[in-house]
Design a protein around this motif. Structure first.
Motif, PDB file in Angstrom:
ATOM      1  N   UNK A   1      16.438  41.697  37.469  1.00 37.56           N
ATOM      2  CA  UNK A   1      17.298  42.004  36.345  1.00 37.56           C
ATOM      3  C   UNK A   1      18.399  40.953  36.290  1.00 37.56           C
ATOM      4  N   UNK A   2      18.573  40.393  35.127  1.00 40.07           N
ATOM      5  CA  UNK A   2      19.600  39.385  34.917  1.00 40.07           C
ATOM      6  C   UNK A   2      20.882  40.056  34.436  1.00 40.07           C
ATOM      7  N   UNK A   3      22.027  39.600  34.955  1.00 39.63           N
ATOM      8  CA  UNK A   3      23.330  40.114  34.536  1.00 39.63           C
ATOM      9  C   UNK A   3      24.128  38.965  33.939  1.00 39.63           C
ATOM     10  N   UNK A   4      24.632  39.171  32.730  1.00 38.27           N
ATOM     11  CA  UNK A   4      25.429  38.158  32.045  1.00 38.27           C
ATOM     12  C   UNK A   4      26.802  38.758  31.746  1.00 38.27           C
ATOM     13  N   UNK A   5      27.866  38.071  32.167  1.00 43.37           N
ATOM     14  CA  UNK A   5      29.231  38.553  31.980  1.00 43.37           C
ATOM     15  C   UNK A   5      29.941  37.687  30.943  1.00 43.37           C
ATOM     16  N   UNK A   6      30.509  38.337  29.932  1.00 39.03           N
ATOM     17  CA  UNK A   6      31.317  37.670  28.905  1.00 39.03           C
ATOM     18  C   UNK A   6      32.689  38.325  28.893  1.00 39.03           C
ATOM     19  N   UNK A   7      33.727  37.520  28.677  1.00 42.24           N
ATOM     20  CA  UNK A   7      35.083  38.059  28.641  1.00 42.24           C
ATOM     21  C   UNK A   7      35.800  37.572  27.390  1.00 42.24           C
ATOM     22  N   UNK A   8      36.830  38.329  27.005  1.00 44.95           N
ATOM     23  CA  UNK A   8      37.664  37.918  25.870  1.00 44.95           C
ATOM     24  C   UNK A   8      38.765  36.997  26.374  1.00 44.95           C
ATOM     25  N   UNK A   9      39.647  36.595  25.472  1.00 45.30           N
ATOM     26  CA  UNK A   9      40.709  35.649  25.817  1.00 45.30           C
ATOM     27  C   UNK A   9      41.657  36.159  26.891  1.00 45.30           C
ATOM     28  N   UNK A  10      41.916  37.449  26.945  1.00 42.87           N
ATOM     29  CA  UNK A  10      42.893  37.990  27.876  1.00 42.87           C
ATOM     30  C   UNK A  10      42.378  38.169  29.294  1.00 42.87           C
ATOM     31  N   UNK A  11      41.083  37.966  29.535  1.00 41.92           N
ATOM     32  CA  UNK A  11      40.499  38.191  30.857  1.00 41.92           C
ATOM     33  C   UNK A  11      39.785  36.929  31.308  1.00 41.92           C
ATOM     34  N   UNK A  12      40.082  36.511  32.541  1.00 42.13           N
ATOM     35  CA  UNK A  12      39.483  35.297  33.078  1.00 42.13           C
ATOM     36  C   UNK A  12      38.078  35.585  33.606  1.00 42.13           C
ATOM     37  N   UNK A  14      35.307  34.452  36.018  1.00 37.51           N
ATOM     38  CA  UNK A  14      35.164  33.597  37.193  1.00 37.51           C
ATOM     39  C   UNK A  14      33.831  33.862  37.882  1.00 37.51           C
ATOM     40  N   UNK A  15      33.507  32.998  38.827  1.00 40.18           N
ATOM     41  CA  UNK A  15      32.284  33.187  39.612  1.00 40.18           C
ATOM     42  C   UNK A  15      32.366  34.459  40.444  1.00 40.18           C
ATOM     43  N   UNK A  16      33.569  34.798  40.898  1.00 41.26           N
ATOM     44  CA  UNK A  16      33.762  36.019  41.671  1.00 41.26           C
ATOM     45  C   UNK A  16      33.458  37.250  40.833  1.00 41.26           C
ATOM     46  N   UNK A  17      33.918  37.267  39.591  1.00 46.17           N
ATOM     47  CA  UNK A  17      33.650  38.377  38.683  1.00 46.17           C
ATOM     48  C   UNK A  17      32.156  38.484  38.406  1.00 46.17           C
ATOM     49  N   UNK A  18      31.501  37.361  38.172  1.00 49.93           N
ATOM     50  CA  UNK A  18      30.056  37.342  37.923  1.00 49.93           C
ATOM     51  C   UNK A  18      29.296  37.886  39.134  1.00 49.93           C
ATOM     52  N   UNK A  19      29.682  37.446  40.332  1.00 46.60           N
ATOM     53  CA  UNK A  19      29.001  37.894  41.552  1.00 46.60           C
ATOM     54  C   UNK A  19      29.219  39.384  41.785  1.00 46.60           C
ATOM     55  N   UNK A  20      30.453  39.856  41.578  1.00 50.90           N
ATOM     56  CA  UNK A  20      30.743  41.281  41.756  1.00 50.90           C
ATOM     57  C   UNK A  20      29.938  42.119  40.770  1.00 50.90           C
ATOM     58  N   UNK A  21      29.938  41.730  39.502  1.00 47.82           N
ATOM     59  CA  UNK A  21      29.224  42.491  38.475  1.00 47.82           C
ATOM     60  C   UNK A  21      27.733  42.519  38.762  1.00 47.82           C
ATOM     61  N   UNK A  22      27.169  41.388  39.157  1.00 47.69           N
ATOM     62  CA  UNK A  22      25.738  41.318  39.460  1.00 47.69           C
ATOM     63  C   UNK A  22      25.381  42.224  40.623  1.00 47.69           C
ATOM     64  N   UNK A  23      26.152  42.152  41.710  1.00 45.21           N
ATOM     65  CA  UNK A  23      25.867  42.976  42.885  1.00 45.21           C
ATOM     66  C   UNK A  23      26.043  44.467  42.576  1.00 45.21           C
ATOM     67  N   UNK A  24      27.131  44.808  41.898  1.00 43.25           N
ATOM     68  CA  UNK A  24      27.412  46.215  41.594  1.00 43.25           C
ATOM     69  C   UNK A  24      26.343  46.809  40.675  1.00 43.25           C
ATOM     70  N   UNK A  25      25.961  46.073  39.629  1.00 45.20           N
ATOM     71  CA  UNK A  25      24.958  46.588  38.696  1.00 45.20           C
ATOM     72  C   UNK A  25      23.572  46.647  39.335  1.00 45.20           C
ATOM     73  N   UNK A  26      23.217  45.648  40.144  1.00 45.20           N
ATOM     74  CA  UNK A  26      21.923  45.695  40.822  1.00 45.20           C
ATOM     75  C   UNK A  26      21.834  46.881  41.768  1.00 45.20           C
ATOM     76  N   UNK A  39      21.201  42.941  31.631  1.00 44.91           N
ATOM     77  CA  UNK A  39      22.375  43.743  31.300  1.00 44.91           C
ATOM     78  C   UNK A  39      23.490  42.770  30.949  1.00 44.91           C
ATOM     79  N   UNK A  40      24.066  42.945  29.769  1.00 47.82           N
ATOM     80  CA  UNK A  40      25.185  42.115  29.336  1.00 47.82           C
ATOM     81  C   UNK A  40      26.475  42.905  29.493  1.00 47.82           C
ATOM     82  N   UNK A  41      27.463  42.280  30.111  1.00 42.42           N
ATOM     83  CA  UNK A  41      28.771  42.886  30.339  1.00 42.42           C
ATOM     84  C   UNK A  41      29.767  42.160  29.450  1.00 42.42           C
TER      85      UNK A  41
END
Length: 120
Positions: A1-12, A14-26, A39-41
């Protein structure tokens, strides 16, 4: 399962956010991995620079094999709570959607109950 993270202007984003989201969702969606392709975040700050209750929003969109995408969103006071709340809503929605499909498909399955052999 692929996880893709997108953020708006007010939220940075980062690779850490991508890794956390991928691990948590998996981990959280592990029982649905056969059905999910991606899954798109989408994390956003609704009020931007102004402070306020429940101004962080997380929207999750699950793409499934052979089905229309499913989406949920959750508002909270920080992005971690918004992300975790949206994940719980997605789990509930997938349980409902795939459970309904299982109930419709169960008639086509072979039964495990067999008649006892007849003694002659």
């Amino acid at each position: 399962m692929q996880v893709q993270v997108n953020t708006s202007n007010g939220i940075e984003n980062s690779d850490t956010l991508q890794a956390f989201a991928t691990e948590y969702l998996n981990t959280s969606l592990s029982r649905f991995t056969a059905d999910l392709t991606r899954v798109e975040v989408q994390l956003s700050d609704e009020n931007s620079e102004r402070k306020g209750a429940a101004d962080k929003r997380c929207m999750l969109e699950a793409r499934m094999n052979g089905h229309a995408p499913l989406a949920v969103s959750h508002h909270a006071e920080n992005q971690d709570l918004a992300f975790r709340g949206a994940t719980q809503k997605l789990i509930h929605l997938l349980d409902h959607q795939l459970g309904k499909q299982d109930r419709q498909d169960h008639r086509a399955r072979e039964t495990i109950r067999k008649d006892a052999p007849v003694a002659e």
